[in-house]
Design a protein around this motif. Sequence first.
Motif, PDB file in Angstrom:
ATOM      1  N   SER A  27       0.824  -1.197   0.000  1.00  0.00           N
ATOM      2  CA  SER A  27       0.000   0.000   0.000  1.00  0.00           C
ATOM      3  C   SER A  27       0.863   1.253   0.000  1.00  0.00           C
ATOM      4  N   THR A  28       0.294   2.338  -0.470  1.00  0.00           N
ATOM      5  CA  THR A  28       1.032   3.600  -0.496  1.00  0.00           C
ATOM      6  C   THR A  28       0.931   4.344   0.822  1.00  0.00           C
ATOM      7  N   SER A  29       0.137   3.805   1.755  1.00  0.00           N
ATOM      8  CA  SER A  29      -0.042   4.506   3.020  1.00  0.00           C
ATOM      9  C   SER A  29       1.083   4.246   4.004  1.00  0.00           C
ATOM     10  N   GLY A  30       1.971   3.292   3.686  1.00  0.00           N
ATOM     11  CA  GLY A  30       3.091   3.006   4.575  1.00  0.00           C
ATOM     12  C   GLY A  30       2.735   2.043   5.684  1.00  0.00           C
ATOM     13  N   GLY A  31       1.651   1.269   5.557  1.00  0.00           N
ATOM     14  CA  GLY A  31       1.335   0.247   6.546  1.00  0.00           C
ATOM     15  C   GLY A  31       0.358   0.747   7.587  1.00  0.00           C
ATOM     16  N   SER A  32       0.133  -0.106   8.621  1.00  0.00           N
ATOM     17  CA  SER A  32      -0.805   0.229   9.686  1.00  0.00           C
ATOM     18  C   SER A  32      -0.222  -0.235  11.003  1.00  0.00           C
ATOM     19  N   ASN A  33      -1.008  -0.146  12.054  1.00  0.00           N
ATOM     20  CA  ASN A  33      -0.557  -0.586  13.370  1.00  0.00           C
ATOM     21  C   ASN A  33      -1.607  -1.482  14.017  1.00  0.00           C
ATOM     22  N   SER A  34      -2.209  -2.353  13.199  1.00  0.00           N
ATOM     23  CA  SER A  34      -3.280  -3.206  13.690  1.00  0.00           C
ATOM     24  C   SER A  34      -2.780  -4.402  14.488  1.00  0.00           C
ATOM     25  N   GLU A  35      -1.489  -4.691  14.413  1.00  0.00           N
ATOM     26  CA  GLU A  35      -0.896  -5.781  15.195  1.00  0.00           C
ATOM     27  C   GLU A  35       0.346  -5.261  15.914  1.00  0.00           C
ATOM     28  N   PRO A  36       0.162  -4.430  16.934  1.00  0.00           N
ATOM     29  CA  PRO A  36       1.293  -3.714  17.538  1.00  0.00           C
ATOM     30  C   PRO A  36       2.238  -4.571  18.373  1.00  0.00           C
ATOM     31  N   LYS A  37       1.845  -5.795  18.721  1.00  0.00           N
ATOM     32  CA  LYS A  37       2.683  -6.595  19.612  1.00  0.00           C
ATOM     33  C   LYS A  37       3.412  -7.730  18.903  1.00  0.00           C
ATOM     34  N   SER A  38       3.448  -7.697  17.586  1.00  0.00           N
ATOM     35  CA  SER A  38       4.074  -8.794  16.862  1.00  0.00           C
ATOM     36  C   SER A  38       4.761  -8.298  15.593  1.00  0.00           C
ATOM     37  N   LEU A  39       5.936  -8.867  15.300  1.00  0.00           N
ATOM     38  CA  LEU A  39       6.674  -8.593  14.067  1.00  0.00           C
ATOM     39  C   LEU A  39       7.273  -9.899  13.551  1.00  0.00           C
ATOM     40  N   THR A  40       7.372  -9.999  12.247  1.00  0.00           N
ATOM     41  CA  THR A  40       8.121 -11.107  11.652  1.00  0.00           C
ATOM     42  C   THR A  40       9.368 -10.544  10.991  1.00  0.00           C
ATOM     43  N   TYR A  41      10.461 -11.274  11.107  1.00  0.00           N
ATOM     44  CA  TYR A  41      11.760 -10.796  10.630  1.00  0.00           C
ATOM     45  C   TYR A  41      12.455 -11.898   9.865  1.00  0.00           C
ATOM     46  N   TRP A  42      12.781 -11.626   8.590  1.00  0.00           N
ATOM     47  CA  TRP A  42      13.601 -12.529   7.796  1.00  0.00           C
ATOM     48  C   TRP A  42      15.049 -12.042   7.881  1.00  0.00           C
ATOM     49  N   ALA A  43      15.867 -12.796   8.562  1.00  0.00           N
ATOM     50  CA  ALA A  43      17.287 -12.464   8.664  1.00  0.00           C
ATOM     51  C   ALA A  43      18.067 -13.253   7.630  1.00  0.00           C
ATOM     52  N   SER A  44      19.082 -12.659   7.084  1.00  0.00           N
ATOM     53  CA  SER A  44      19.961 -13.374   6.152  1.00  0.00           C
ATOM     54  C   SER A  44      20.950 -14.231   6.940  1.00  0.00           C
ATOM     55  N   PHE A  64      14.889  -6.978  22.852  1.00  0.00           N
ATOM     56  CA  PHE A  64      13.959  -6.018  22.250  1.00  0.00           C
ATOM     57  C   PHE A  64      12.543  -6.231  22.784  1.00  0.00           C
ATOM     58  N   GLU A  65      12.123  -7.491  22.918  1.00  0.00           N
ATOM     59  CA  GLU A  65      10.785  -7.775  23.430  1.00  0.00           C
ATOM     60  C   GLU A  65      10.627  -7.279  24.872  1.00  0.00           C
ATOM     61  N   LYS A  66      11.653  -7.506  25.679  1.00  0.00           N
ATOM     62  CA  LYS A  66      11.604  -7.055  27.068  1.00  0.00           C
ATOM     63  C   LYS A  66      11.513  -5.532  27.137  1.00  0.00           C
ATOM     64  N   LYS A  67      12.159  -4.863  26.214  1.00  0.00           N
ATOM     65  CA  LYS A  67      12.196  -3.394  26.204  1.00  0.00           C
ATOM     66  C   LYS A  67      10.894  -2.796  25.692  1.00  0.00           C
ATOM     67  N   THR A  68      10.272  -3.440  24.688  1.00  0.00           N
ATOM     68  CA  THR A  68       9.132  -2.831  23.994  1.00  0.00           C
ATOM     69  C   THR A  68       7.823  -3.588  24.138  1.00  0.00           C
ATOM     70  N   GLY A  69       7.889  -4.853  24.549  1.00  0.00           N
ATOM     71  CA  GLY A  69       6.689  -5.680  24.582  1.00  0.00           C
ATOM     72  C   GLY A  69       6.325  -6.262  23.236  1.00  0.00           C
ATOM     73  N   ILE A  70       7.167  -6.059  22.230  1.00  0.00           N
ATOM     74  CA  ILE A  70       6.892  -6.560  20.879  1.00  0.00           C
ATOM     75  C   ILE A  70       7.686  -7.842  20.648  1.00  0.00           C
ATOM     76  N   LYS A  71       6.981  -8.928  20.327  1.00  0.00           N
ATOM     77  CA  LYS A  71       7.638 -10.203  20.058  1.00  0.00           C
ATOM     78  C   LYS A  71       8.035 -10.269  18.583  1.00  0.00           C
ATOM     79  N   VAL A  72       9.290 -10.631  18.315  1.00  0.00           N
ATOM     80  CA  VAL A  72       9.783 -10.746  16.949  1.00  0.00           C
ATOM     81  C   VAL A  72       9.927 -12.227  16.592  1.00  0.00           C
ATOM     82  N   LYS A  73       9.192 -12.634  15.577  1.00  0.00           N
ATOM     83  CA  LYS A  73       9.269 -14.018  15.095  1.00  0.00           C
ATOM     84  C   LYS A  73      10.381 -14.090  14.057  1.00  0.00           C
ATOM     85  N   LEU A  74      11.432 -14.835  14.379  1.00  0.00           N
ATOM     86  CA  LEU A  74      12.640 -14.872  13.551  1.00  0.00           C
ATOM     87  C   LEU A  74      12.626 -16.047  12.578  1.00  0.00           C
ATOM     88  N   GLU A  75      12.984 -15.768  11.333  1.00  0.00           N
ATOM     89  CA  GLU A  75      13.316 -16.826  10.378  1.00  0.00           C
ATOM     90  C   GLU A  75      14.630 -16.446   9.708  1.00  0.00           C
TER      91      GLU A  75
END
Length: 437
Positions: A27-44, A64-75
């Motif tokens: 989207s051109t809006s730059g995303g949303s914040n409908s899932e504020p406590k979760s992120l997915t991360y593709w690491a090389s 990072f999760e302890k600091k922000t409350g946001i859980k990062v799901k790593l792949e």
Amino acid sequence: MRRIRAAAAGAVTLSLVLTAAACGGGSTSGGSNSEPKSLTYWASNQGASIEVDKKVLQPELDKFEKKTGIKVKLEVVPWADLLNRILTATTSGQGPDILNIGNTWSASLQSSGALLPWDAKNFEAIGGKDRFVESALGSTGVGGQDPAAVPLYSMAYALYYNKKMFKDAGIEKPPTTWDELVTTGKKLSKDGKSAIGVEGSNLSNNIHQVFVLGKQHGADFFTPDGKADFTSDGAVAAVKQYVDLMAADKIVAPGNAEYAQNQSLSDFARNKTAMVLWQTASATFKAQGMNDDDWGVAAAPVQSGTPGSGKSTNSMVAGINMAVFKKTKNIDGALKFVKFMTGDAEQRILNKAYGSIPPVKIAQLDPAFDTPALGVLRDTLRTSASALPQVPEESQFETVVGTAVKELFADAAAGRPVTTASVKAKLEKAQQQMPKK
């Protein structure tokens, strides 16, 4: 290391998907914040294995999760799969929130329209654009546009040399110019051993080397308006000089024409090859049983003078960037995560773990990055590295010119002559395969 193979894996398909991605991407809006406590991360895959990467990254994600409350799901995605996974995500719109990309892909992926542009507001959210080293920012997208990514890990090429082989040949110091490298190399190439290793079937590595030589010969491979320019005198001279290490100078073993999986590093570790031009090779040497005092590192050669003077390119700007998909459902969290990963403290931790150089100015000043091995890479990035062309067609460039160099190495290995005319013919064919502008 693995990152050298990155762009070759999916570059052939890149031009086929960018148009679709630009039409159907995020989207051109730059995303949303409908899932504020979760992120997915593709690491090389930066470490010796995916498991090593998980051991490096998971404690930082927990922090990072302890600091922000946001859980990062790593792949952690293997390099052989990463570009194709990204391309699929850009066309389907089903990608991670944050991902790592090879920095040479930045302009090509930028043209897909699927990645968040790093405008002034977004840079401000992570502490400001001026925190990053200028050379690293030069590989984040097309000049004059908002970058498609931010630098995460920086690397450069250096000349690694086998101390035992140098001592046995009576050579006291590594070469600083290409003429010296050839002269030194002829002393080292004997008794079934060779002076320097190449990865002749590795398209990306081929591009990295001939790009640097091209800069030294005054060639950029693209015109200022982005048109392919593969047949200039400088470009032809660069490719011929590189292939001539095998074809004319005879200091590269013919078998190297088939190398594409870091075999030259294995030869180096087994005292079969005395030198390699590589990015951050220390971890690989250690994994193959070498001690740190078994090898030395010097700035990569130049045509004349002293490497690292700032007057002659002797490396491309290598590295990994971090990007955010526009369709993320947690834009605020994604920005917080990028800020965390590019923060001064994390930059020290992560780049120490991977043997790379922080692209963040303050972190780069840490004494840990002033070791004999890393100091050369850091200084090269600071003074004499240049970014690969930041054009949407960069991936096609790696494919077609990388293949031309591969074919020329095959000719050299088979004893067929490699002449200026034959080099130019290969490059003319490569240029014809590029998109017309």
